[in-house]
Design a protein around this motif. Structure first.
Motif, PDB file in Angstrom:
ATOM      1  N   ALA A 166      27.235  40.412  33.904  1.00 46.15           N
ATOM      2  CA  ALA A 166      28.409  40.738  34.608  1.00 46.15           C
ATOM      3  C   ALA A 166      28.364  39.669  35.755  1.00 46.15           C
ATOM      4  CB  ALA A 166      28.678  41.979  35.229  1.00 46.15           C
ATOM      5  N   LEU A 167      29.518  39.122  35.893  1.00 45.59           N
ATOM      6  CA  LEU A 167      29.749  38.009  36.817  1.00 45.59           C
ATOM      7  C   LEU A 167      31.163  38.049  37.539  1.00 45.59           C
ATOM      8  CD1 LEU A 167      28.545  34.344  37.235  1.00 45.59           C
ATOM      9  CD2 LEU A 167      30.887  35.035  37.596  1.00 45.59           C
ATOM     10  N   ARG A 168      31.466  38.240  38.539  1.00 49.02           N
ATOM     11  CA  ARG A 168      32.908  38.395  39.198  1.00 49.02           C
ATOM     12  C   ARG A 168      32.831  37.175  40.405  1.00 49.02           C
ATOM     13  NH1 ARG A 168      36.526  41.904  36.620  1.00 49.02           N
ATOM     14  NH2 ARG A 168      37.963  41.428  38.373  1.00 49.02           N
ATOM     15  N   GLU A 169      33.842  36.419  40.345  1.00 48.60           N
ATOM     16  CA  GLU A 169      33.971  35.593  41.539  1.00 48.60           C
ATOM     17  C   GLU A 169      35.618  35.854  41.946  1.00 48.60           C
ATOM     18  OE1 GLU A 169      31.308  31.639  40.429  1.00 48.60           O
ATOM     19  OE2 GLU A 169      33.608  31.610  39.922  1.00 48.60           O
ATOM     20  N   LYS A 170      35.806  35.653  43.483  1.00 46.55           N
ATOM     21  CA  LYS A 170      36.788  35.871  44.043  1.00 46.55           C
ATOM     22  C   LYS A 170      36.866  35.290  45.377  1.00 46.55           C
ATOM     23  CE  LYS A 170      40.337  39.659  45.069  1.00 46.55           C
ATOM     24  NZ  LYS A 170      40.393  41.212  44.889  1.00 46.55           N
ATOM     25  N   ILE A 171      38.353  34.612  45.580  1.00 45.57           N
ATOM     26  CA  ILE A 171      38.524  34.182  46.732  1.00 45.57           C
ATOM     27  C   ILE A 171      38.962  35.061  47.793  1.00 45.57           C
ATOM     28  CG2 ILE A 171      39.800  32.434  48.022  1.00 45.57           C
ATOM     29  CD1 ILE A 171      37.714  31.251  46.185  1.00 45.57           C
ATOM     30  N   GLU A 213      17.840  32.538  37.103  1.00 44.36           N
ATOM     31  CA  GLU A 213      19.202  31.668  36.851  1.00 44.36           C
ATOM     32  C   GLU A 213      19.980  31.835  35.908  1.00 44.36           C
ATOM     33  OE1 GLU A 213      17.119  27.873  36.074  1.00 44.36           O
ATOM     34  OE2 GLU A 213      15.411  28.073  37.460  1.00 44.36           O
ATOM     35  N   TYR A 214      21.009  32.691  36.148  1.00 47.79           N
ATOM     36  CA  TYR A 214      21.700  33.336  35.260  1.00 47.79           C
ATOM     37  C   TYR A 214      22.781  32.396  34.859  1.00 47.79           C
ATOM     38  CZ  TYR A 214      25.053  32.780  39.174  1.00 47.79           C
ATOM     39  OH  TYR A 214      26.066  32.162  40.037  1.00 47.79           O
ATOM     40  N   GLU A 215      23.004  31.366  35.127  1.00 50.73           N
ATOM     41  CA  GLU A 215      24.157  30.035  34.557  1.00 50.73           C
ATOM     42  C   GLU A 215      23.367  29.817  33.265  1.00 50.73           C
ATOM     43  OE1 GLU A 215      25.036  27.415  37.660  1.00 50.73           O
ATOM     44  OE2 GLU A 215      26.488  28.880  38.481  1.00 50.73           O
ATOM     45  N   ARG A 216      22.139  29.814  33.079  1.00 49.44           N
ATOM     46  CA  ARG A 216      21.812  28.967  31.752  1.00 49.44           C
ATOM     47  C   ARG A 216      21.801  30.210  30.989  1.00 49.44           C
ATOM     48  NH1 ARG A 216      16.053  29.836  30.425  1.00 49.44           N
ATOM     49  NH2 ARG A 216      15.099  31.033  32.037  1.00 49.44           N
TER      50      ARG A 216
END
Length: 379
Positions: free
Chosen positions: A177-182, A249-252
């Motif tokens: 699970a990945l969340r990105e927020k400004i 290294e979750y992005e990979r």
């Protein structure tokens, strides 16, 4: 020690501490709340050697002192006492008397010196952010936190703060699970760009979310210490030890070459998964769980499952770009991710029946987005 409290104030101060008190430990001191007199205030502290809470309560202090009282018993007693003033008295034999009106209880206390030493609750870097924003971010990734995984970093949530953007990531080996927020962030050190990253245990975050408000006006101040992260929530201080490890290294693990893309209504998928859950139990009659088969064709997504308790079939309309595909999932894992979706439509991205499926918003917002990854099962 003799202290007189208002029952409502004392009860509201004790209640949040129950979640950070250890109940499975041979050390009696960390099963209790340390009550110490500080001028016209009384300081309460609870600490299980990983997470803790410090709080202050206004009180009438007639005799000063510092003692530890069992948290569970103290809360239960104060809760059932008559409304009004509650008096806590501890004599020189550590016998504690808790009374209100004609009601009176006696307990054994421990000396305050037996309480574990609290960590130094200070740091030079930190920021202030809305309680509601932080509460939502944590809730949206908690489902993928591992429990008792041998890799310690997977038992927590990885946070990265870069300027005004907060990224939160969790992964249990089957889901990501990945969340990105400004966010509206105020840096404590105004002259520098905010750059922080840390991993916090899932158990600590579960307790933190109980303390955070959904009120968009309220703020929480977060300070990065040497080994702990400190949260200042109004008059309450919550602190937790960081997981001392580098995160994966979750992005990979996020596929970049998917060739099948599906747009579907979030609510329709959730309702189908709720029905499927009735058949795809975790365990039925001693047999292991069955998988949920998802068949993606031109304009249709068909869900089906067969288990010892019965059969299930349902279908919804979709928009698809790419080949037809049949892929199986653990129904609960799929549902956990979908319950954290907050957009009307989602995009599902796949490649093969053995590669992870991505769940993303159909239309990404630059200031608030998510990626959920669910591993398939072999059918």
């Amino acid at each position: 020690m003799k202290i007189i409290f208002e029952k409502i104030k004392l009860l509201s101060a004790i209640a949040p501490m129950l979640g950070v008190v250890s109940s499975k430990n041979t050390i009696a001191a960390i099963e209790g709340i340390k009550i110490s007199t500080k001028g016209s205030f009384c300081e309460l502290a609870a600490f299980d050697n990983e997470k803790g809470i410090k709080n202050t309560v206004e009180a009438k202090i007639e005799e000063e002192g510092s003692y530890i009282i069992n948290a569970g018993k103290l809360y239960q007693i104060v809760r059932v006492l008559p409304d009004g003033e509650v008096t806590i008295t501890v004599n020189d034999r550590n016998i504690t008397e808790i009374s209100s009106g004609l009601s009176c209880f006696e307990l054994h206390a421990l000396p305050g010196d037996d309480f574990p030493v609290l960590p130094e609750l200070s740091g030079e870097t930190g920021f202030t952010v809305g309680q509601a924003e932080l509460h939502e971010m944590i809730n949206k990734v908690m489902f993928a936190v591992a429990v008792n995984d041998p890799k310690p970093m997977l038992n927590g949530v990885y946070f990265k703060i870069n300027g005004s953007k907060i990224t939160a990531v969790s992964c249990d080996g089957q889901r990501l699970a990945l969340r990105e927020k400004i966010c509206d962030i105020d840096n404590i050190v105004e002259s520098s760009e905010l750059q922080m990253e840390f991993i916090l245990p899932g158990k600590s975050l579960s307790e933190l979310t109980k303390l955070l408000s959904d009120d968009e006006e309220k703020k929480v101040k977060i300070i990065l210490g040497r080994k702990h992260v400190i949260f200042l929530i109004e008059d309450l201080i919550f602190f937790t030890r960081m997981i001392d490890s580098n995160y994966i290294e979750y992005e990979r693990f996020i596929p970049k070459t998917n060739r099948i893309f599906v747009k579907a209504k979030s609510e329709s998928i959730i309702k189908c998964l709720e029905r499927a859950m009735l058949v795809t139990e975790e365990k039925t009659m001693g047999q292991m769980k069955s998988h949920l088969k998802c068949s993606f064709s031109d304009k249709k997504l068909a869900f089906s499952s067969v288990s010892v308790s019965g059969k299930f079939y349902d279908e919804i309309s979709i928009e698809k770009d790419g080949d037809d595909i049949e892929i199986g999932f653990n129904c609960k894992y799929f549902m956990d991710a979908m319950r954290c979706v907050d957009t009307d439509y989602i995009k599902l991205s796949m490649s093969t029946p053995l590669m992870s499926m991505l769940i993303e918003p159909a239309e990404k917002k630059p200031d608030d987005t998510f990626i959920y990854l669910v591993l398939p099962v072999r059918m």
